[in-house]
Design a protein around this motif. Structure first.
Motif, PDB file in Angstrom:
ATOM      1  N   GLU A  83     -12.689   2.103   2.211  1.00 31.72           N
ATOM      2  CA  GLU A  83     -11.618   2.574   1.344  1.00 31.72           C
ATOM      3  C   GLU A  83     -11.580   1.684   0.103  1.00 31.72           C
ATOM      4  OE1 GLU A  83      -8.444   4.108   4.570  1.00 31.72           O
ATOM      5  OE2 GLU A  83      -8.961   1.983   4.655  1.00 31.72           O
ATOM      6  N   PRO A  84     -11.691   2.264  -1.084  1.00 29.13           N
ATOM      7  CA  PRO A  84     -11.778   1.464  -2.318  1.00 29.13           C
ATOM      8  C   PRO A  84     -10.550   0.598  -2.552  1.00 29.13           C
ATOM      9  CG  PRO A  84     -12.312   3.768  -2.748  1.00 29.13           C
ATOM     10  CD  PRO A  84     -11.782   3.698  -1.347  1.00 29.13           C
ATOM     11  N   LEU A  85     -10.811  -0.667  -2.883  1.00 32.62           N
ATOM     12  CA  LEU A  85      -9.752  -1.606  -3.243  1.00 32.62           C
ATOM     13  C   LEU A  85      -9.849  -1.970  -4.718  1.00 32.62           C
ATOM     14  CD1 LEU A  85      -9.966  -4.023  -0.174  1.00 32.62           C
ATOM     15  CD2 LEU A  85      -8.331  -2.164  -0.534  1.00 32.62           C
ATOM     16  N   ILE A  86     -11.037  -2.390  -5.166  1.00 31.46           N
ATOM     17  CA  ILE A  86     -11.251  -2.802  -6.554  1.00 31.46           C
ATOM     18  C   ILE A  86     -12.540  -2.165  -7.035  1.00 31.46           C
ATOM     19  CG2 ILE A  86     -11.655  -4.733  -8.120  1.00 31.46           C
ATOM     20  CD1 ILE A  86     -10.160  -6.509  -6.122  1.00 31.46           C
ATOM     21  N   PRO A  87     -12.539  -1.372  -8.044  1.00 33.85           N
ATOM     22  CA  PRO A  87     -11.379  -0.708  -8.622  1.00 33.85           C
ATOM     23  C   PRO A  87     -10.853   0.355  -7.672  1.00 33.85           C
ATOM     24  CG  PRO A  87     -13.371   0.155  -9.617  1.00 33.85           C
ATOM     25  CD  PRO A  87     -13.787  -0.946  -8.683  1.00 33.85           C
ATOM     26  N   THR A  88      -9.613   0.737  -7.857  1.00 33.13           N
ATOM     27  CA  THR A  88      -9.062   1.792  -7.027  1.00 33.13           C
ATOM     28  C   THR A  88      -9.783   3.101  -7.326  1.00 33.13           C
ATOM     29  OG1 THR A  88      -7.366   2.293  -8.661  1.00 33.13           O
ATOM     30  CG2 THR A  88      -6.775   0.725  -6.912  1.00 33.13           C
ATOM     31  N   TYR A  89      -9.655   4.040  -6.430  1.00 32.92           N
ATOM     32  CA  TYR A  89     -10.369   5.312  -6.601  1.00 32.92           C
ATOM     33  C   TYR A  89     -10.020   5.968  -7.938  1.00 32.92           C
ATOM     34  CZ  TYR A  89     -12.214   9.918  -5.676  1.00 32.92           C
ATOM     35  OH  TYR A  89     -12.910  11.097  -5.757  1.00 32.92           O
ATOM     36  N   GLU A  90      -8.764   5.874  -8.350  1.00 35.11           N
ATOM     37  CA  GLU A  90      -8.329   6.492  -9.607  1.00 35.11           C
ATOM     38  C   GLU A  90      -9.001   5.856 -10.816  1.00 35.11           C
ATOM     39  OE1 GLU A  90      -6.063   5.191  -7.346  1.00 35.11           O
ATOM     40  OE2 GLU A  90      -5.723   7.115  -6.379  1.00 35.11           O
ATOM     41  N   LYS A 133      -5.102 -13.113   3.201  1.00 29.31           N
ATOM     42  CA  LYS A 133      -4.239 -13.564   4.292  1.00 29.31           C
ATOM     43  C   LYS A 133      -3.320 -12.421   4.739  1.00 29.31           C
ATOM     44  CE  LYS A 133      -3.041 -16.954   1.606  1.00 29.31           C
ATOM     45  NZ  LYS A 133      -2.348 -18.052   0.989  1.00 29.31           N
ATOM     46  N   TYR A 134      -3.896 -11.434   5.399  1.00 30.68           N
ATOM     47  CA  TYR A 134      -3.133 -10.296   5.883  1.00 30.68           C
ATOM     48  C   TYR A 134      -3.775  -9.792   7.160  1.00 30.68           C
ATOM     49  CZ  TYR A 134      -6.791  -7.008   4.658  1.00 30.68           C
ATOM     50  OH  TYR A 134      -7.969  -6.318   4.622  1.00 30.68           O
ATOM     51  N   ASP A 143      -0.594   0.110   0.808  1.00 33.64           N
ATOM     52  CA  ASP A 143       0.294  -1.059   0.834  1.00 33.64           C
ATOM     53  C   ASP A 143      -0.469  -2.326   0.466  1.00 33.64           C
ATOM     54  OD1 ASP A 143       2.460   0.470   1.585  1.00 33.64           O
ATOM     55  OD2 ASP A 143       2.201   0.074   3.731  1.00 33.64           O
ATOM     56  N   PHE A 144      -1.702  -2.426   0.963  1.00 36.79           N
ATOM     57  CA  PHE A 144      -2.519  -3.592   0.653  1.00 36.79           C
ATOM     58  C   PHE A 144      -2.773  -3.698  -0.849  1.00 36.79           C
ATOM     59  CE2 PHE A 144      -6.666  -5.602   0.021  1.00 36.79           C
ATOM     60  CZ  PHE A 144      -6.412  -6.830   0.595  1.00 36.79           C
ATOM     61  N   ILE A 145      -3.146  -2.577  -1.476  1.00 37.48           N
ATOM     62  CA  ILE A 145      -3.408  -2.572  -2.923  1.00 37.48           C
ATOM     63  C   ILE A 145      -2.151  -2.962  -3.697  1.00 37.48           C
ATOM     64  CG2 ILE A 145      -3.934  -1.068  -4.886  1.00 37.48           C
ATOM     65  CD1 ILE A 145      -5.868   0.438  -2.993  1.00 37.48           C
ATOM     66  N   ASN A 146      -1.006  -2.462  -3.269  1.00 35.56           N
ATOM     67  CA  ASN A 146       0.252  -2.713  -3.993  1.00 35.56           C
ATOM     68  C   ASN A 146       0.795  -4.124  -3.782  1.00 35.56           C
ATOM     69  OD1 ASN A 146       0.305  -0.123  -5.091  1.00 35.56           O
ATOM     70  ND2 ASN A 146       1.361   0.705  -3.304  1.00 35.56           N
ATOM     71  N   THR A 147       0.504  -4.752  -2.629  1.00 36.36           N
ATOM     72  CA  THR A 147       1.122  -6.044  -2.353  1.00 36.36           C
ATOM     73  C   THR A 147       0.161  -7.230  -2.371  1.00 36.36           C
ATOM     74  OG1 THR A 147       0.848  -5.771   0.040  1.00 36.36           O
ATOM     75  CG2 THR A 147       2.917  -4.980  -0.932  1.00 36.36           C
TER      76      THR A 147
END
Length: 171
Positions: A83-90, A133-134, A143-147
């Motif tokens: 699942e894309p984190l960096i960059p986000t899919y958008e 650290k999660y 939630d991960f991308i936002n926090t």
């Protein structure tokens, strides 16, 4: 009679040569297949997968760049998708589906991942700090991308934040 002995020896020679060639070809094929199979554990970078820790991987993407993902399809030590984190899919694609933003470089330590991205359409560089650290089982990717991910367009603000967070990963 001599002709029959000659043909017999010729057929034996051809048969032995054929078996030798067949044996060598089979051995080479088996060795190549074994190396391809083992490459998932030993040479994950050969397959375009770079482990950044805590199920986070940088992948060489088919579109011509690298992305950082939360791994979902992992075989051995190699991540094949996520699942894309960096960059986000958008942010990965422009309005007509062309690859736009990609990771230029990423480094990690025990607690953090830092990444530089480039957008080849706007020529804009972004800098990211990702907190490792999660618990990935207790948080959705959104939630991960936002926090847990911070994005900076200014390299000096990025460097300041890295110092204040104690990020040890360096370019």
């Amino acid at each position: 009679m001599n002709l029959i002995k000659f043909l017999d020896k010729a057929m034996v020679f051809i048969g032995k040569t054929f078996l030798l060639i067949l044996g060598i070809t089979t051995s080479v094929f088996v060795i190549i297949m074994l190396l391809i199979y083992v490459s998932d554990w030993i040479w994950s970078e050969y397959n375009g997968s770079y482990d950044l820790g805590n199920n986070i991987y940088m992948l060489e993407w088919d579109g011509g760049g690298k992305i950082i993902v939360n791994g979902t399809t992992i075989e051995g030590n190699t991540c094949y998708s996520g699942e894309p984190l960096i960059p986000t899919y958008e942010n990965q694609y422009d309005s007509i589906g062309n690859f736009a933003e990609y990771v230029v470089d990423a480094k990690s330590d025990d607690n953090w991942v830092i990444a530089k991205t480039n957008n080849h359409i706007s020529n804009q560089r972004k800098y990211y700090i990702l907190n490792k650290k999660y618990n990935p089982n207790k948080m959705t990717v959104e939630d991960f991308i936002n926090t847990q991910i911070e994005c900076f367009r200014d390299s000096s603000k990025f460097a300041t934040k890295c110092l204040s967070n104690g990020v040890k990963a360096k370019w």
